[in-house]
Design a protein around this motif. Structure first.
Motif, PDB file in Angstrom:
ATOM      1  N   GLY A 227       2.489  -3.432   9.016  1.00 12.81           N
ATOM      2  CA  GLY A 227       2.735  -2.052   9.394  1.00 12.81           C
ATOM      3  C   GLY A 227       4.110  -1.844   9.991  1.00 12.81           C
ATOM      4  O   GLY A 227       4.609  -2.695  10.724  1.00 12.81           O
ATOM      5  N   ILE A 228       4.727  -0.702   9.642  1.00  8.93           N
ATOM      6  CA  ILE A 228       5.995  -0.278  10.240  1.00  8.93           C
ATOM      7  C   ILE A 228       5.816   1.125  10.794  1.00  8.93           C
ATOM      8  O   ILE A 228       5.350   2.021  10.093  1.00  8.93           O
ATOM      9  CB  ILE A 228       7.144  -0.284   9.208  1.00  8.93           C
ATOM     10  N   ASP A 229       6.177   1.300  12.065  1.00 10.40           N
ATOM     11  CA  ASP A 229       6.116   2.630  12.681  1.00 10.40           C
ATOM     12  C   ASP A 229       6.919   2.602  13.966  1.00 10.40           C
ATOM     13  O   ASP A 229       6.912   1.597  14.683  1.00 10.40           O
ATOM     14  CB  ASP A 229       4.666   3.031  12.985  1.00 10.40           C
ATOM     15  N   ARG A 230       7.606   3.704  14.265  1.00 14.38           N
ATOM     16  CA  ARG A 230       8.326   3.799  15.540  1.00 14.38           C
ATOM     17  C   ARG A 230       7.359   3.902  16.704  1.00 14.38           C
ATOM     18  O   ARG A 230       7.690   3.538  17.831  1.00 14.38           O
ATOM     19  CB  ARG A 230       9.254   5.020  15.537  1.00 14.38           C
ATOM     20  N   ARG A 231       6.182   4.444  16.451  1.00 10.93           N
ATOM     21  CA  ARG A 231       5.182   4.625  17.506  1.00 10.93           C
ATOM     22  C   ARG A 231       4.352   3.356  17.667  1.00 10.93           C
ATOM     23  O   ARG A 231       4.056   2.674  16.683  1.00 10.93           O
ATOM     24  CB  ARG A 231       4.267   5.795  17.148  1.00 10.93           C
ATOM     25  N   PRO A 232       3.942   3.013  18.878  1.00 11.52           N
ATOM     26  CA  PRO A 232       3.127   1.814  19.084  1.00 11.52           C
ATOM     27  C   PRO A 232       1.681   2.019  18.646  1.00 11.52           C
ATOM     28  O   PRO A 232       1.184   3.151  18.595  1.00 11.52           O
ATOM     29  CB  PRO A 232       3.209   1.586  20.594  1.00 11.52           C
ATOM     30  N   TRP A 233       1.022   0.932  18.327  1.00 10.47           N
ATOM     31  CA  TRP A 233      -0.418   0.926  18.059  1.00 10.47           C
ATOM     32  C   TRP A 233      -1.002  -0.074  19.046  1.00 10.47           C
ATOM     33  O   TRP A 233      -1.026  -1.264  18.790  1.00 10.47           O
ATOM     34  CB  TRP A 233      -0.693   0.543  16.610  1.00 10.47           C
ATOM     35  N   ASP A 234      -1.446   0.423  20.182  1.00  3.32           N
ATOM     36  CA  ASP A 234      -1.806  -0.448  21.299  1.00  3.32           C
ATOM     37  C   ASP A 234      -2.962  -1.383  20.982  1.00  3.32           C
ATOM     38  O   ASP A 234      -2.961  -2.540  21.392  1.00  3.32           O
ATOM     39  CB  ASP A 234      -2.130   0.394  22.544  1.00  3.32           C
ATOM     40  N   ASP A 235      -3.970  -0.893  20.294  1.00  4.27           N
ATOM     41  CA  ASP A 235      -5.142  -1.719  20.004  1.00  4.27           C
ATOM     42  C   ASP A 235      -5.177  -2.115  18.527  1.00  4.27           C
ATOM     43  O   ASP A 235      -6.216  -2.075  17.895  1.00  4.27           O
ATOM     44  CB  ASP A 235      -6.429  -0.981  20.389  1.00  4.27           C
TER      45      ASP A 235
ATOM     46  N   ASN B 217       7.150  -2.407  15.429  1.00  7.92           N
ATOM     47  CA  ASN B 217       7.584  -1.125  15.997  1.00  7.92           C
ATOM     48  C   ASN B 217       9.082  -0.969  15.786  1.00  7.92           C
ATOM     49  O   ASN B 217       9.886  -1.270  16.674  1.00  7.92           O
ATOM     50  CB  ASN B 217       7.234  -1.056  17.482  1.00  7.92           C
ATOM     51  N   VAL B 218       9.455  -0.502  14.614  1.00  6.99           N
ATOM     52  CA  VAL B 218      10.861  -0.324  14.268  1.00  6.99           C
ATOM     53  C   VAL B 218      11.023   1.008  13.541  1.00  6.99           C
ATOM     54  O   VAL B 218      10.071   1.555  12.988  1.00  6.99           O
ATOM     55  CB  VAL B 218      11.390  -1.474  13.381  1.00  6.99           C
ATOM     56  N   ASP B 219      12.252   1.500  13.548  1.00  6.98           N
ATOM     57  CA  ASP B 219      12.598   2.704  12.803  1.00  6.98           C
ATOM     58  C   ASP B 219      12.802   2.313  11.349  1.00  6.98           C
ATOM     59  O   ASP B 219      13.588   1.408  11.035  1.00  6.98           O
ATOM     60  CB  ASP B 219      13.874   3.321  13.380  1.00  6.98           C
ATOM     61  N   LEU B 220      12.111   2.999  10.474  1.00  3.76           N
ATOM     62  CA  LEU B 220      12.156   2.680   9.056  1.00  3.76           C
ATOM     63  C   LEU B 220      13.578   2.703   8.495  1.00  3.76           C
ATOM     64  O   LEU B 220      13.899   1.974   7.551  1.00  3.76           O
ATOM     65  CB  LEU B 220      11.278   3.680   8.284  1.00  3.76           C
ATOM     66  N   ARG B 221      14.452   3.497   9.104  1.00  7.06           N
ATOM     67  CA  ARG B 221      15.802   3.670   8.572  1.00  7.06           C
ATOM     68  C   ARG B 221      16.799   2.645   9.122  1.00  7.06           C
ATOM     69  O   ARG B 221      17.968   2.649   8.713  1.00  7.06           O
ATOM     70  CB  ARG B 221      16.293   5.090   8.881  1.00  7.06           C
TER      71      ARG B 221
ATOM     72  N   VAL C 206      12.012  -6.663   8.043  1.00  2.00           N
ATOM     73  CA  VAL C 206      10.567  -6.767   7.838  1.00  2.00           C
ATOM     74  C   VAL C 206      10.265  -6.901   6.353  1.00  2.00           C
ATOM     75  O   VAL C 206       9.462  -7.745   5.937  1.00  2.00           O
ATOM     76  CB  VAL C 206       9.843  -5.534   8.427  1.00  2.00           C
ATOM     77  N   PHE C 207      10.900  -6.090   5.535  1.00  2.00           N
ATOM     78  CA  PHE C 207      10.725  -6.197   4.079  1.00  2.00           C
ATOM     79  C   PHE C 207      11.116  -7.590   3.599  1.00  2.00           C
ATOM     80  O   PHE C 207      10.398  -8.219   2.805  1.00  2.00           O
ATOM     81  CB  PHE C 207      11.590  -5.152   3.367  1.00  2.00           C
ATOM     82  N   ARG C 208      12.274  -8.066   4.049  1.00  2.00           N
ATOM     83  CA  ARG C 208      12.815  -9.333   3.558  1.00  2.00           C
ATOM     84  C   ARG C 208      11.947 -10.518   3.952  1.00  2.00           C
ATOM     85  O   ARG C 208      11.717 -11.432   3.150  1.00  2.00           O
ATOM     86  CB  ARG C 208      14.241  -9.520   4.092  1.00  2.00           C
ATOM     87  N   LYS C 209      11.433 -10.503   5.199  1.00  2.00           N
ATOM     88  CA  LYS C 209      10.662 -11.641   5.676  1.00  2.00           C
ATOM     89  C   LYS C 209       9.207 -11.617   5.214  1.00  2.00           C
ATOM     90  O   LYS C 209       8.623 -12.660   4.920  1.00  2.00           O
ATOM     91  CB  LYS C 209      10.719 -11.703   7.206  1.00  2.00           C
ATOM     92  N   SER C 210       8.609 -10.426   5.168  1.00  2.00           N
ATOM     93  CA  SER C 210       7.188 -10.355   4.818  1.00  2.00           C
ATOM     94  C   SER C 210       6.962 -10.360   3.313  1.00  2.00           C
ATOM     95  O   SER C 210       5.873 -10.702   2.851  1.00  2.00           O
ATOM     96  CB  SER C 210       6.547  -9.109   5.426  1.00  2.00           C
ATOM     97  N   ARG C 211       7.959  -9.939   2.528  1.00  2.00           N
ATOM     98  CA  ARG C 211       7.862  -9.936   1.064  1.00  2.00           C
ATOM     99  C   ARG C 211       6.569  -9.281   0.573  1.00  2.00           C
ATOM    100  O   ARG C 211       5.752  -9.910  -0.121  1.00  2.00           O
ATOM    101  CB  ARG C 211       7.962 -11.357   0.517  1.00  2.00           C
ATOM    102  N   PRO C 212       6.352  -8.011   0.901  1.00  2.00           N
ATOM    103  CA  PRO C 212       5.121  -7.362   0.429  1.00  2.00           C
ATOM    104  C   PRO C 212       5.121  -7.188  -1.078  1.00  2.00           C
ATOM    105  O   PRO C 212       6.175  -7.064  -1.713  1.00  2.00           O
ATOM    106  CB  PRO C 212       5.166  -6.007   1.141  1.00  2.00           C
ATOM    107  N   GLN C 213       3.932  -7.184  -1.640  1.00  4.46           N
ATOM    108  CA  GLN C 213       3.791  -6.919  -3.076  1.00  4.46           C
ATOM    109  C   GLN C 213       3.667  -5.426  -3.352  1.00  4.46           C
ATOM    110  O   GLN C 213       4.016  -4.959  -4.439  1.00  4.46           O
ATOM    111  CB  GLN C 213       2.570  -7.666  -3.607  1.00  4.46           C
ATOM    112  N   ALA C 214       3.136  -4.682  -2.377  1.00  2.95           N
ATOM    113  CA  ALA C 214       2.976  -3.237  -2.516  1.00  2.95           C
ATOM    114  C   ALA C 214       3.374  -2.560  -1.210  1.00  2.95           C
ATOM    115  O   ALA C 214       3.222  -3.135  -0.122  1.00  2.95           O
ATOM    116  CB  ALA C 214       1.536  -2.884  -2.878  1.00  2.95           C
TER     117      ALA C 214
END
Length: 307
Positions: A29-37, A46-50, A57-65
């Motif tokens: 997950g990527i979001d500027r807002r926290p997800w506490d639980d 918790n990063v800004d998508l831009r 995150v993209f480079r290290k996690s290498r998502p397929q979708a």
């Protein structure tokens, strides 16, 4: 499958993430807002998508979708910031996806792309142009993001691209444009108009998004659930009071006397329907909604009673 979800902290994003986990997928997950639980099994950033950190995150996690849900749909943000988030963020998602070998990107858009007008067809099909820019200029950034995602179908043929234009959501979370409009005890309508409103339960929306991931469909698709409902019926079924007003008085009363605040462009949506034909999506995925319109309205009413 490794699936990266942008905007994961939103209520719908969380629902999609839980559903993906249940189906055995790895979720980032990527979001500027926290997800506490945040539940175990979700890798949260918790990063800004831009920003560069999102690219890492993209480079290290290498998502397929990638499921791109990090768009601003409400009208509280300044238009300049909305533009940067909606169009700029969408552009960055596709750039990072191409650079990092992502196979499939799903852009989660809105059916308001089509706009509401007196001469609009009753059921909108995917090939129709975006009239929302003319009828609701505040939505120009969302329309631009939708169009940008759609161009990936021919600009990046190696990337499987899915553009979903989903109807309003309604349910117990109370999130979304329609839920916000219905939040107060009195809901204004335009005298002489009773448009159909097309909506579906947020659980069914999550199902539709997950099916898009798993079936790896390519193209632009309208997504809807049960039949549309007249606005007057929707207001009564959610326990609100119907306040029909002449148009001039309607404009003057917005944001006052307990009535919701609406931008100028939204008034056409109170007069005319936006209903979509989702036959193509159903044929491609086998999607069938599980929650009808009565239950969706009832769950919203019970979650947000008028005291």
């Amino acid at each position: 499958m490794r699936v990266l979800v942008t905007g994961i902290t939103g209520r719908l994003g969380q629902t999609v993430a839980h559903r993906l986990l249940e189906h055995g997928h790895e979720v980032i997950g990527i979001d500027r807002r926290p997800w506490d639980d945040v539940p175990a099994g979700i890798e949260m950033h918790n990063v800004d998508l831009r920003k560069r950190a999102a690219e890492e995150v993209f480079r290290k996690s290498r998502p397929q979708a990638v499921v791109h849900m990090a768009t601003v749909t409400h009208l509280i943000e300044r238009s300049e910031e909305r533009y940067r988030i909606n169009l700029g963020g969408t552009r960055v998602v596709f750039e990072n996806a191409r650079q990092c070998g992502v196979e499939h990107v799903i852009f989660v858009g809105r059916h308001t792309y089509y706009g509401a007008a007196a001469d609009s067809p009753l059921y909108h099909k995917e090939e129709e142009p975006p009239m929302a820019v003319n009828t609701f200029p505040e939505l120009a950034d969302l329309v631009a993001a939708d169009l940008y995602a759609g161009t990936a179908l021919w600009r990046f043929p190696e990337l499987c691209t899915t553009v979903l234009r989903i109807v309003y959501t309604l349910g117990p979370t109370g999130q979304g444009t329609l839920a916000t409009f219905l939040r107060g005890p009195y809901v204004p309508t335009m005298l002489g108009f009773d448009p159909l409103f097309h909506f579906m339960h947020e659980e069914d929306v999550a199902t539709a998004i997950c099916l898009s991931v798993e079936r790896r469909i390519r193209g632009v698709y309208n997504v809807s659930g049960p039949q549309p409902v007249p606005l007057s019926v929707l207001i009564r079924a959610t326990g609100r009071s119907h306040v029909p007003l002449p148009e001039l008085l309607f404009r003057a009363a917005l944001g006052r006397f307990g009535l919701p605040r609406l931008p100028e462009g939204a008034l056409s949506h109170i007069k005319f329907p936006i209903v979509v034909d989702s036959a193509a999506f159903r044929a491609a995925t086998g999607f069938q909604h599980q929650i009808d319109e009565a239950r969706s309205m009832g769950e919203y009413r019970d979650a947000f009673p008028i005291l």
